[in-house]
Design an enzyme around this catalytic site. Structure first.
Site, PDB file in Angstrom:
ATOM      1  N   ASP A   1     -20.250 -25.624 -35.856  1.00 16.95           N
ATOM      2  CA  ASP A   1     -20.597 -24.203 -36.559  1.00 16.95           C
ATOM      3  C   ASP A   1     -19.610 -24.247 -37.908  1.00 16.95           C
ATOM      4  O   ASP A   1     -19.765 -23.026 -38.337  1.00 16.95           O
ATOM      5  CB  ASP A   1     -20.250 -23.196 -35.368  1.00 16.95           C
ATOM      6  CG  ASP A   1     -21.159 -22.480 -34.875  1.00 16.95           C
ATOM      7  OD1 ASP A   1     -22.229 -22.361 -35.535  1.00 16.95           O
ATOM      8  OD2 ASP A   1     -21.070 -21.991 -33.748  1.00 16.95           O
TER       9      ASP A   1
ATOM     10  N   GLN B   1     -21.532 -19.520 -28.647  1.00 16.50           N
ATOM     11  CA  GLN B   1     -22.497 -18.584 -29.244  1.00 16.50           C
ATOM     12  C   GLN B   1     -21.907 -17.054 -29.336  1.00 16.50           C
ATOM     13  O   GLN B   1     -21.289 -16.839 -28.306  1.00 16.50           O
ATOM     14  CB  GLN B   1     -23.621 -18.544 -28.407  1.00 16.50           C
ATOM     15  CG  GLN B   1     -24.820 -17.678 -29.045  1.00 16.50           C
ATOM     16  CD  GLN B   1     -25.345 -18.158 -30.164  1.00 16.50           C
ATOM     17  OE1 GLN B   1     -25.372 -19.099 -30.619  1.00 16.50           O
ATOM     18  NE2 GLN B   1     -26.037 -17.238 -31.011  1.00 16.50           N
TER      19      GLN B   1
ATOM     20  N   LYS C   1     -32.083 -23.387 -30.203  1.00 19.18           N
ATOM     21  CA  LYS C   1     -31.171 -24.566 -30.603  1.00 19.18           C
ATOM     22  C   LYS C   1     -31.508 -25.615 -29.816  1.00 19.18           C
ATOM     23  O   LYS C   1     -31.156 -26.608 -30.297  1.00 19.18           O
ATOM     24  CB  LYS C   1     -29.800 -23.981 -30.723  1.00 19.18           C
ATOM     25  CG  LYS C   1     -29.328 -23.006 -31.776  1.00 19.18           C
ATOM     26  CD  LYS C   1     -27.846 -22.273 -31.730  1.00 19.18           C
ATOM     27  CE  LYS C   1     -27.873 -21.492 -32.693  1.00 19.18           C
ATOM     28  NZ  LYS C   1     -26.547 -20.589 -32.713  1.00 19.18           N
TER      29      LYS C   1
HETATM   30  N1  GUN Z   1     -24.330 -15.886 -33.603  1.00 19.52           N
HETATM   31  C1  GUN Z   1     -25.062 -15.391 -34.703  1.00 19.52           C
HETATM   32  N2  GUN Z   1     -24.987 -16.482 -35.532  1.00 19.52           N
HETATM   33  C2  GUN Z   1     -24.363 -17.654 -34.975  1.00 19.52           C
HETATM   34  C3  GUN Z   1     -23.916 -18.646 -35.217  1.00 19.52           C
HETATM   35  O1  GUN Z   1     -24.418 -19.405 -36.503  1.00 19.52           O
HETATM   36  N3  GUN Z   1     -23.188 -19.631 -34.587  1.00 19.52           N
HETATM   37  C4  GUN Z   1     -22.889 -19.084 -33.446  1.00 19.52           C
HETATM   38  N4  GUN Z   1     -22.020 -19.882 -32.489  1.00 19.52           N
HETATM   39  N5  GUN Z   1     -23.012 -18.017 -32.871  1.00 19.52           N
HETATM   40  C5  GUN Z   1     -23.875 -17.168 -33.709  1.00 19.52           C
END
Ligand code: GUN
Length: 302
Positions: free
Chosen positions: A119, A96, A52
């Site tokens: 998100d 996350q 990311k």
């Molecule tokens: N963990 C797995 N997928 C995601 C996501 O799309 N966002 C976040 N914040 N954590 C994750």
């Protein structure tokens, strides 16, 4: 044989579009900034966070990764999120998941300012997505699946979409997006307690599977000509691979690709779309902040 939907190529196109938006924002005086908060050392999360952050930088955004120790207290994490909520250089915040077990993720997802919640996990944004209010943020994976369907010209109007999985991150928002006016799909949502799963999946014109169980969907569970979207990503030990594992989707790719008309691979299908849509949300958050700031400026001020 099914056509393979190249999510990686479509994601590259979207990332180029986002980079162009970011360049315009930078020229207008706003550098979009995304902060990613990672608590602890979950190996899969570390890989996701690194990709990311890299994708953010490649799009011309500021990327800030806050890597906190696994023992971080609830108060410390709250303080970190509050600091980012108040930071004018940060337009998007992502905590996350999963968090270590002593931290209740619901509490922290609700702490992120809805305007920075790229998100789309804050209840305010969940509600906005559900009522079809475009001023919120939709989670990146379901939005990425909608974008894949649009760009691959897969018609959803009046089609029967069967979704396997009931998560708040993928399946529930996807069901709501697909049934909305515009996409106009008929949606069935199945989960671990659904009796005779195959009876439902065989009725799907479009089958979306987001469970995390490799091989759950076998060839006999798919209608000939169906479109199959595999959201599962599970690490399976594989000593013959350099990393010691390989990534597997929820669909038996070999068998199902002989029946489907189109299918997403794992990796290289939905996964790259998730990052692309996250970047798009971050760029949108920055654009909205830029417009709010300009609206507040007195006439003639720079
Ligand atoms: N963990 C797995 N997928 C995601 C996501 O799309 N966002 C976040 N914040 N954590 C994750």
């Amino acid at each position: 044989m099914a056509r393979i939907i190249d999510g990686a190529a479509i994601a590259r196109d979207i990332r180029a579009e986002v980079a162009a938006e970011v360049a315009q924002l930078r020229a207008a005086g706003t550098v979009p900034g995304l902060a990613v908060v990672l608590v602890g050392a979950d190996p899969a999360s570390e890989v996701y966070v690194r990709s990311k952050a890299r994708a953010c930088q490649e799009a011309g955004m500021l990327s800030r990764v806050l890597h906190l120790p696994a023992e971080t207290s609830a108060d410390e994490l709250t303080g970190t999120i509050d600091g980012l909520n108040a930071d004018p250089d940060i337009h998007g915040i992502l905590v996350q998941l999963p968090l270590p077990p002593h931290l209740n993720s619901k509490m922290f997802l609700e702490r992120v300012s809805p305007a920075k919640d790229v998100d789309g996990f804050h209840p305010t944004n969940v509600g906005r997505a559900f009522v079809g209010d475009p001023t919120g943020f939709v989670p990146a994976t379901p939005e990425g699946i909608m974008e894949l369907l649009r760009r691959e010209r897969i018609d959803t109007h009046g089609k029967h979409v069967v979704i396997v999985g009931r998560s708040l991150i993928v399946s529930k928002p996807l069901a709501s997006l697909l049934m909305a006016p515009g996409p106009n799909a008929t949606v069935t949502l199945c989960h671990r307690h659904t009796a005779d799963l195959g009876q439902h999946t065989r009725m799907a014109d479009i089958l979306v599977v987001a469970v995390g169980k490799p091989g759950l969907i076998t060839g006999d569970m798919v209608k000939p000509g169906a479109v199959v979207i595999d959201v599962g990503v599970t690490r399976v030990d594989d000593p013959s691979s350099p990393k010691g594992y390989t990534l597997h989707g929820d669909v038996d790719f070999q068998a199902v690709s002989e029946k489907a008309s189109a299918i997403t691979p794992v990796p290289g299908g939905v996964g790259p779309m998730t990052i692309a849509m996250l970047l798009r949300n971050a760029s949108t958050a920055a654009l909205r902040a830029h417009e709010r700031r300009n609206a507040r400026k007195p006439a003639g001020a720079r």
